[in-house]
Design an enzyme around this catalytic site. Structure first.
Site, short mmCIF file in Angstrom:
data_model
loop_
_atom_site.label_atom_id
_atom_site.label_comp_id
_atom_site.label_asym_id
_atom_site.label_seq_id
_atom_site.Cartn_x
_atom_site.Cartn_y
_atom_site.Cartn_z
N LYS A 1 32.63 -2.75 73.71
CA LYS A 1 31.74 -1.69 73.23
C LYS A 1 32.46 -0.67 72.35
O LYS A 1 31.91 0.38 72.05
CB LYS A 1 31.09 -0.98 74.43
CG LYS A 1 30.25 -1.91 75.31
CD LYS A 1 29.66 -1.16 76.49
CE LYS A 1 28.93 -2.10 77.44
NZ LYS A 1 28.34 -1.40 78.60
N PRO B 1 24.26 2.43 74.88
CA PRO B 1 24.52 1.36 73.92
C PRO B 1 25.43 0.30 74.52
O PRO B 1 26.48 0.61 75.09
CB PRO B 1 25.20 2.09 72.76
CG PRO B 1 24.74 3.50 72.87
CD PRO B 1 24.62 3.75 74.34
N GLU B 2 25.01 -0.95 74.43
CA GLU B 2 25.78 -2.07 74.95
C GLU B 2 26.28 -2.89 73.77
O GLU B 2 26.18 -2.46 72.62
CB GLU B 2 24.93 -2.87 75.93
CG GLU B 2 24.46 -1.99 77.10
CD GLU B 2 23.53 -2.71 78.09
OE1 GLU B 2 23.33 -3.93 77.95
OE2 GLU B 2 23.00 -2.04 78.99
N ARG C 1 22.90 0.91 89.71
CA ARG C 1 22.19 0.48 88.50
C ARG C 1 20.96 -0.32 88.90
O ARG C 1 21.00 -1.13 89.83
CB ARG C 1 23.09 -0.39 87.60
CG ARG C 1 24.43 0.22 87.26
CD ARG C 1 24.32 1.48 86.44
NE ARG C 1 23.69 1.25 85.14
CZ ARG C 1 24.32 0.78 84.08
NH1 ARG C 1 25.61 0.45 84.14
NH2 ARG C 1 23.68 0.64 82.93
#
Length: 284
Positions: free
Chosen positions: A58, A2-3, A274
């Site tokens: 976040k 979740p960002e 990433r």
């Protein structure tokens, strides 16, 4: 993971159901999250009123107040990689990954359950007694960059804070100490919209390109929030609904597929462990 959009979607979903309710009970089933849940969390929270829900980067921040003494503190929640906060009308049997419940009552006596679920346990639920004025100095918050929707975040801010930075611009965006919340999906998408190759050294970006990037970051995140975030595996909002921004991505997770603008195959590389996606024709 979740960002910012997913966390903001969660916050907005919680607001009408949680704010103004009193914490009647707390159940902690597993304390071994990213940081251990405090042994006395149940005692600290019981009887407090949830007055506000804010977001910083976040992190979800629930202000919980003892009405008798006006003593206020904050429950910090991080969703980690697989965490969700669900509003449930009752208390269905807990699953193996349902780590914490807040039972919330309103003035009319109705009851709901706010349930924290996190299969991989990289999330966090922590109590802080700090005042609102002191909260930005919390160890988990003090190193965070500016919010992307802050009126001060613009091309000039980005240009000024990237001078002398030799790291790739995508790496700088992900670091979160210049601007928060631009995670992996949204960094790739923002850079595509701005026409900037993700490997470009941040310090080499002109003011004009920084202006385009700042605008793209805001537009990308705003669109993602409107679409309910992105659901790649685990994320659902507080109502259990999946997001669908991922269906509108220009480059993210589209390696080898034609660019939606020019038709050139989207390229995938790895930066800082990433995956990064970009178009070699549209981004320079």
């Amino acid at each position: 993971m979740p960002e910012l959009p997913e966390v903001e979607v969660t916050r907005r979903g919680l607001l009408p159901h949680v704010v103004g309710r009193r914490i009647a009970d707390v159940t902690v089933r597993h304390r071994g999250l990213r940081w251990p849940v405090e042994d006395d969390l149940e005692a600290r929270l019981a009887g407090r009123l949830v007055r506000r829900i804010e977001r910083r980067g976040k992190y979800l921040l629930l202000e919980c107040v003892d009405e008798a003494t006006d003593d206020a503190g904050w429950l910090l929640v991080h969703l980690g990689m697989t965490g969700t906060l669900r509003v449930l009308p009752d208390a269905p049997p807990a699953g193996a990954h349902d780590h914490l419940d807040l039972v919330l009552d309103d003035a009319g006596g109705s009851r709901i359950v706010l349930r924290f679920r996190d299969p991989r346990r990289f999330g966090a639920v922590l109590w802080s007694p700090l005042s609102e004025a002191m909260l930005p100095g919390h160890p988990l918050l003090r190193g965070l960059g500016i919010e992307p929707f802050d009126s001060h975040f613009d091309g000039s801010w980005l240009h000024r804070h990237t001078r002398g930075r030799s790291a790739a611009i995508k790496t700088v965006l992900l670091a979160g100490n210049i601007v928060v919340g631009v995670g992996n999906i949204y960094a790739s998408e923002s850079l595509f919209r701005a026409g900037i190759r993700p490997t470009t050294p941040a310090g080499r970006l002109s003011l004009a390109r920084c202006e385009r990037l700042a605008q793209s970051v805001r537009e990308t995140l705003a669109q993602a929030i409107e679409r309910g975030g992105s659901t790649l595996r685990d994320f659902v909002g507080s109502d259990g609904a999946s997001g669908y921004f991922q269906l509108e991505c220009f480059v993210y997770d589209r390696a080898g597929e034609p660019c939606k603008v020019c038709g050139t195959p989207v390229r995938q590389i790895v930066q800082g462990q990433r995956s990064t996606f970009y178009c070699t024709h549209c981004q320079h």
